[in-house]
Motif scaffolding. Sequence first.
Motif, PDB file in Angstrom:
ATOM      1  N   PHE A 129      50.350  37.753  40.596  1.00 24.11           N
ATOM      2  CA  PHE A 129      49.303  37.206  39.737  1.00 24.11           C
ATOM      3  C   PHE A 129      47.929  37.541  40.322  1.00 24.11           C
ATOM      4  N   TRP A 130      47.783  37.380  41.628  1.00 25.07           N
ATOM      5  CA  TRP A 130      46.497  37.671  42.300  1.00 25.07           C
ATOM      6  C   TRP A 130      46.098  39.134  42.071  1.00 25.07           C
ATOM      7  N   ASN A 133      44.824  39.568  38.546  1.00 24.49           N
ATOM      8  CA  ASN A 133      43.672  38.781  38.128  1.00 24.49           C
ATOM      9  C   ASN A 133      42.543  38.655  39.155  1.00 24.49           C
ATOM     10  N   TYR A 136      44.203  33.423  42.218  1.00 23.83           N
ATOM     11  CA  TYR A 136      45.509  32.802  41.942  1.00 23.83           C
ATOM     12  C   TYR A 136      45.359  31.324  41.735  1.00 23.83           C
TER      13      TYR A 136
END
Length: 136
Positions: A129-130, A133, A136
């Motif tokens: 996810f980090w 995006n 997190y």
Amino acid sequence: MLVSRIARISPKKALASAAVAAATTGMVLTAAPAHAATTGSSSAQAVAQKMIPDKAQYAAFSNIVSHESGWNVTATNSSSGAYGLVQALPGSKMASSGADWKTNPATQIKWGLDYMNSRYGSPTAAWSFWQANGWY
């Protein structure tokens, strides 16, 4: 033939000699805080490795912490106020894992792991996810 002799000096005697030399020049020797050895980045990483034995999970956790705080236990984001290794917002959330959350890497790591596991399922999922995006 020149022979030199190196005398063995006990740590206690060496410290006493250093204290006398410092006092003679007007300096003061003080002891470091007891927790100083546990707050360095390499020490925090060692704690995390013990707490996260799975290599892939540790690598993902380490990647996040490296980006978020550089493994600085007292890192504070000046704009948001996020705090610690995992940049909890607010940092006081980490008190749920221990009263020593401000300075203890183990407490911050425990809280961070619990957060990653509950929100993303695992540190590797949190790292994915980090990467997508930038947070997190």
